[in-house]
Design a protein around this motif. Structure first.
Motif, short mmCIF file in Angstrom:
data_model
loop_
_atom_site.label_atom_id
_atom_site.label_comp_id
_atom_site.label_asym_id
_atom_site.label_seq_id
_atom_site.Cartn_x
_atom_site.Cartn_y
_atom_site.Cartn_z
N VAL A 300 3.33 -8.88 -17.37
CA VAL A 300 2.52 -8.05 -18.26
C VAL A 300 1.05 -8.47 -18.20
O VAL A 300 0.14 -7.64 -18.10
CB VAL A 300 3.04 -8.13 -19.72
CG1 VAL A 300 2.05 -7.49 -20.69
CG2 VAL A 300 4.40 -7.48 -19.83
N HIS A 302 -0.58 -10.33 -15.83
CA HIS A 302 -1.25 -10.27 -14.52
C HIS A 302 -0.98 -8.97 -13.76
O HIS A 302 -1.73 -8.63 -12.85
CB HIS A 302 -0.79 -11.46 -13.66
CG HIS A 302 -1.25 -12.78 -14.19
ND1 HIS A 302 -2.56 -13.19 -14.14
CD2 HIS A 302 -0.56 -13.79 -14.79
CE1 HIS A 302 -2.66 -14.40 -14.69
NE2 HIS A 302 -1.46 -14.77 -15.10
N GLY A 303 0.10 -8.27 -14.12
CA GLY A 303 0.45 -7.08 -13.35
C GLY A 303 -0.20 -5.82 -13.83
O GLY A 303 -0.36 -4.85 -13.07
N ILE A 304 -0.58 -5.77 -15.09
CA ILE A 304 -1.18 -4.55 -15.64
C ILE A 304 -2.70 -4.62 -15.48
O ILE A 304 -3.32 -5.64 -15.81
CB ILE A 304 -0.83 -4.39 -17.14
CG1 ILE A 304 0.70 -4.18 -17.28
CG2 ILE A 304 -1.59 -3.21 -17.76
CD1 ILE A 304 1.17 -4.09 -18.72
N PRO A 305 -3.33 -3.58 -14.96
CA PRO A 305 -4.81 -3.59 -14.78
C PRO A 305 -5.52 -3.40 -16.10
O PRO A 305 -5.98 -2.31 -16.44
CB PRO A 305 -5.05 -2.41 -13.83
CG PRO A 305 -3.92 -1.46 -14.12
CD PRO A 305 -2.73 -2.33 -14.45
N TRP A 306 -5.60 -4.48 -16.87
CA TRP A 306 -6.25 -4.40 -18.18
C TRP A 306 -7.74 -4.04 -18.01
O TRP A 306 -8.38 -4.42 -17.03
CB TRP A 306 -6.14 -5.74 -18.89
CG TRP A 306 -4.72 -6.15 -19.17
CD1 TRP A 306 -3.99 -7.05 -18.48
CD2 TRP A 306 -3.86 -5.64 -20.20
NE1 TRP A 306 -2.72 -7.16 -19.00
CE2 TRP A 306 -2.62 -6.30 -20.07
CE3 TRP A 306 -4.03 -4.69 -21.22
CZ2 TRP A 306 -1.54 -6.04 -20.91
CZ3 TRP A 306 -2.94 -4.45 -22.07
CH2 TRP A 306 -1.74 -5.11 -21.91
#
Length: 313
Positions: A300, A302-306
């Motif tokens: 969540v 590192h994988g989601i492009p916040w």
């Protein structure tokens, strides 16, 4: 006069017995509270040596001393008052707070495993390369990490003495804070100076002493690597166990129920060592859960492009 003196001595004897009983009660409660926090203590001890990796030998103990002082301030001036207030007025919040801290430990452990597997570990710089400013950064970073671990230790300890009177809880937590800080950073200080002790012994004329010194020097990299691995396992184990038990207390009983069934199965499988095999099964199951739970959090984070990540790039 003699009667008055005898009465006074009797009163003193009674007070002494009461004081001794109080000391015994505090010691017993402290031991109980500290035992439950041992997993986080192992983690704290294993994590800290990396903060002085590559530092000049003359700066190792001063840096550890600064971290220890910061850790004690965290425990006594921030965590202890907040924990006591919560336990007194909103005790139901302690379990969710513990679970948040456990989730953070799972995240830290899973992230380190991912870095090892992927080869994307962060390169560590040393204070020799960047000077005193970096030393301040290292110390402040270590104290921030210690804050999370210290909070876990204190809340776990508080959870074990939550039925005690307020004053007893305060005394026990203060004693736990001081003893565990001394234990953790005392052990860390010994660990990081063992190579220097080895070098000193290696220069002695006695062959046996010199051989012991060379052995210490050769062993320290292995010891530090082992401690790092132990720290990762401890984070996943302790964090996973905290989340499982917390979820069970909040009504979601299935995950910890599975772990408990596994523990009982192993306990009954080899009755002669049932307690040991059951504990190992519980610990291993908690660690596996911790890796999975932490891995989900890593995905969540590192994988989601916040948005803030896109802005940073």
């Amino acid at each position: 006069m003699s009667g008055g003196l005898a009465a006074l001595l009797d009163d003193i004897a009674v007070l002494a017995k009461m004081a001794a009983a109080s000391v015994d009660d505090v010691a017993a409660a402290t031991g109980k509270a500290s035992a439950k926090a041992v997993g986080v203590v192992v983690d704290d001890t294993a994590v800290t040596p990396r903060y002085v990796h590559g530092v000049r030998p003359s700066r190792e103990l001063p840096i550890i001393g600064k971290i220890a002082k910061g850790s004690l301030r965290n425990k006594l001036l921030i965590i202890l008052p907040v924990a006591l207030i919560l336990s007194q007025f909103v005790p139901w919040l302690l379990t969710p707070i513990l679970m948040l801290g456990g989730t953070y430990l799972c995240y830290e452990g899973a992230e380190k495993i991912w870095e090892l597997v992927s080869g994307h570990g962060k390169a560590e710089s040393t204070t020799d390369e960047v000077g005193a400013d970096q030393e301040k950064t290292v110390v402040s970073g270590a104290i921030r990490t210690d804050f999370i671990l210290s909070a876990e230790i204190m809340v776990i300890a508080l959870n074990e003495v939550s039925d005690e009177p307020f004053v007893m809880r305060t005394v026990v937590l203060a004693v736990v804070a001081i003893l565990i800080t001394i234990l953790v950073y005392g052990v860390v200080g010994v660990i990081v100076k063992m190579d220097d002790v080895g070098l000193a012994l290696a220069k002695r004329e006695t062959s046996a002493v010199a051989a012991t010194g060379r052995g210490l020097v050769r062993a320290m990299p292995v010891v530090l690597s082992t401690l790092s691995a132990v720290g990762i396992v401890a984070m996943c184990w302790v964090g996973g166990h905290i989340v499982l038990v917390g979820a069970d207390e909040l009504g979601w009983t299935s995950p910890y129920g599975i772990v408990h069934h596994i523990e009982v199965w192993f306990h009954d499988l080899i009755p002669a060592i049932g307690s040991v095999s059951g504990w190992i099964a519980n610990t291993a199951s908690s660690a596996i859960f911790g890796v999975v739970w932490g891995g989900l959090v890593v995905a969540v984070v590192h994988g989601i492009p916040w948005p803030w990540r896109r802005t940073a790039h």
